[in-house]
Design a protein around this motif. Structure first.
Motif, PDB file in Angstrom:
ATOM      1  N   GLU A 162       0.832  -1.205   0.000  1.00 47.13           N
ATOM      2  CA  GLU A 162       0.000   0.000   0.000  1.00 47.13           C
ATOM      3  C   GLU A 162       0.870   1.261   0.000  1.00 47.13           C
ATOM      4  OE1 GLU A 162      -4.022   1.692   2.098  1.00 47.13           O
ATOM      5  OE2 GLU A 162      -2.566   0.705   3.396  1.00 47.13           O
ATOM      6  N   LEU A 163       1.950   1.236   0.764  1.00 44.82           N
ATOM      7  CA  LEU A 163       2.898   2.351   0.752  1.00 44.82           C
ATOM      8  C   LEU A 163       3.478   2.528  -0.644  1.00 44.82           C
ATOM      9  CD1 LEU A 163       4.644   4.529   2.070  1.00 44.82           C
ATOM     10  CD2 LEU A 163       6.202   2.713   2.831  1.00 44.82           C
ATOM     11  N   GLY A 164       3.845   1.413  -1.278  1.00 47.98           N
ATOM     12  CA  GLY A 164       4.398   1.482  -2.620  1.00 47.98           C
ATOM     13  C   GLY A 164       3.430   2.088  -3.614  1.00 47.98           C
ATOM     14  N   ARG A 165       2.159   1.747  -3.490  1.00 48.46           N
ATOM     15  CA  ARG A 165       1.164   2.302  -4.402  1.00 48.46           C
ATOM     16  C   ARG A 165       1.039   3.810  -4.230  1.00 48.46           C
ATOM     17  NH1 ARG A 165      -4.628  -0.266  -4.153  1.00 48.46           N
ATOM     18  NH2 ARG A 165      -4.746   1.092  -2.354  1.00 48.46           N
ATOM     19  N   ALA A 166       1.136   4.278  -2.978  1.00 49.39           N
ATOM     20  CA  ALA A 166       1.112   5.723  -2.745  1.00 49.39           C
ATOM     21  C   ALA A 166       2.348   6.395  -3.344  1.00 49.39           C
ATOM     22  CB  ALA A 166       1.038   6.003  -1.242  1.00 49.39           C
ATOM     23  N   LEU A 167       3.488   5.721  -3.275  1.00 50.25           N
ATOM     24  CA  LEU A 167       4.722   6.280  -3.823  1.00 50.25           C
ATOM     25  C   LEU A 167       4.702   6.328  -5.347  1.00 50.25           C
ATOM     26  CD1 LEU A 167       7.420   4.575  -1.567  1.00 50.25           C
ATOM     27  CD2 LEU A 167       6.465   6.874  -1.355  1.00 50.25           C
ATOM     28  N   ALA A 168       3.845   5.527  -5.971  1.00 53.25           N
ATOM     29  CA  ALA A 168       3.830   5.434  -7.429  1.00 53.25           C
ATOM     30  C   ALA A 168       3.503   6.759  -8.096  1.00 53.25           C
ATOM     31  CB  ALA A 168       2.840   4.359  -7.881  1.00 53.25           C
ATOM     32  N   ILE A 169       2.791   7.649  -7.404  1.00 58.68           N
ATOM     33  CA  ILE A 169       2.476   8.933  -8.031  1.00 58.68           C
ATOM     34  C   ILE A 169       3.597   9.948  -7.815  1.00 58.68           C
ATOM     35  CG2 ILE A 169       0.021   8.488  -7.566  1.00 58.68           C
ATOM     36  CD1 ILE A 169       0.137  10.968  -5.695  1.00 58.68           C
ATOM     37  N   SER A 170       4.697   9.519  -7.199  1.00 58.81           N
ATOM     38  CA  SER A 170       5.822  10.426  -6.899  1.00 58.81           C
ATOM     39  C   SER A 170       5.316  11.658  -6.144  1.00 58.81           C
ATOM     40  CB  SER A 170       6.538  10.841  -8.176  1.00 58.81           C
ATOM     41  OG  SER A 170       7.054   9.724  -8.857  1.00 58.81           O
ATOM     42  N   PRO A 171       4.726  11.450  -4.971  1.00 56.15           N
ATOM     43  CA  PRO A 171       4.071  12.575  -4.283  1.00 56.15           C
ATOM     44  C   PRO A 171       5.053  13.589  -3.715  1.00 56.15           C
ATOM     45  CG  PRO A 171       4.104  10.640  -2.868  1.00 56.15           C
ATOM     46  CD  PRO A 171       4.618  10.190  -4.204  1.00 56.15           C
ATOM     47  N   LYS A 172       4.589  14.815  -3.640  1.00 63.08           N
ATOM     48  CA  LYS A 172       5.314  15.855  -2.910  1.00 63.08           C
ATOM     49  C   LYS A 172       4.985  15.763  -1.417  1.00 63.08           C
ATOM     50  CE  LYS A 172       4.813  18.913  -6.893  1.00 63.08           C
ATOM     51  NZ  LYS A 172       4.109  20.126  -7.405  1.00 63.08           N
ATOM     52  N   LEU A 173       3.739  15.343  -1.120  1.00 59.05           N
ATOM     53  CA  LEU A 173       3.274  15.178   0.257  1.00 59.05           C
ATOM     54  C   LEU A 173       2.684  13.785   0.405  1.00 59.05           C
ATOM     55  CD1 LEU A 173       2.588  16.339   3.093  1.00 59.05           C
ATOM     56  CD2 LEU A 173       0.406  17.107   2.119  1.00 59.05           C
TER      57      LEU A 173
END
Length: 258
Positions: A162-173
């Motif tokens: 789940e963390l990886g999926r959030a990182l997939a958008i290359s977030p600023k926050l």
């Protein structure tokens, strides 16, 4: 560094209940910022306001100076805001790789015609997405489970996906809601290490709601404490640990997980 996220006098009422009461805070670029407080203090409601699940009754929420209070939830990913949830929100019948590819959706710009033929921009986007997924797999050290259906993995591994999926958008926050809840000690230490690496290696800003006080005190740059919907303290971990109001409201006599 400048402020990335600003909350100014944010209040949320549900009927006669005030869940969040006049909260103001600022999260600076490159910080690990933690939000803590007793159960029912308003932490998750505050997170839901930031991620546009709820709209505030009053006050403003600014991300890089842009007001989020009237923005739909789906628009946040393209602004560079990603979130994990306290309860798992993964596709359990899909593989780890496919779950991570879902996170890339906000970056896709191809038209339906190109997508149907899989050429031009569509092909380039697909290759870039898969390259990004490979980077995340390496970063999170999940190469050995990449082709496993997520539902067959341990709870800690699913949280890592789940963390990886959030990182997939290359977030600023990156918003982390109770990231280590339900994990064993080794899994918690791994996640803490990943969060520090996100800050130190990628310069990412992390805003987390967390009950594990060991992690909060060890890796946070700044901590905000809420109780009964109101902000009662803010400061460095050492300042928070010594604040009498915090000790009385939340920490008690021991610095243990709540």
């Amino acid at each position: 560094m400048s402020d990335l996220l600003q909350l100014q006098g944010v209040t949320k009422r549900f009927g006669g209940l005030t869940a969040v009461n006049d909260v103001s805070l600022s999260v600076r670029e490159g910080q690990i910022y933690s939000l803590i407080g007793p159960n029912g203090a308003g932490k998750t409601t505050l997170f839901n306001l930031i991620s546009a699940v709820f709209r505030p009754t009053s006050g403003s929420i600014l991300f890089q100076g842009q007001d989020l209070t009237r923005m739909p939830t789906h628009a946040l990913a393209r602004l560079g805001i990603a979130r994990t949830f306290q309860n798992l929100a993964v596709f359990k019948h899909e593989t780890v790789v496919n779950n991570l590819l879902v996170g890339m959706h906000s970056h896709l710009r191809s038209d339906p015609f190109s997508s149907a033929l899989f050429w031009g921009r569509t092909r380039r986007e697909e290759l870039r997405a898969r390259d990004r997924v490979e980077e995340i797999i390496d970063f999170l050290e999940i190469e050995d489970i990449r082709d496993h259906p997520v539902g067959t993995l341990s709870y800690g591994q699913q949280k890592r996906v789940e963390l990886g999926r959030a990182l997939a958008i290359s977030p600023k926050l990156l918003l982390l809601d109770e990231m280590v809840s339900g994990m064993n000690q080794e899994e918690r230490e791994d996640i803490a290490r990943f969060i520090l690496d996100l800050k130190d290696e990628l310069g990412m800003t992390v805003f987390m709601v967390e009950h594990d006080m060991g992690i909060v005190m060890d890796i946070s740059d700044r901590v905000c404490v809420v109780n009964y919907g109101s902000k009662i303290a803010e400061g460095t971990p050492s300042e928070i640990a010594q604040n009498p109001a915090v000790v009385e409201a939340y920490l008690g006599t021991k610095r243990s997980a709540a």
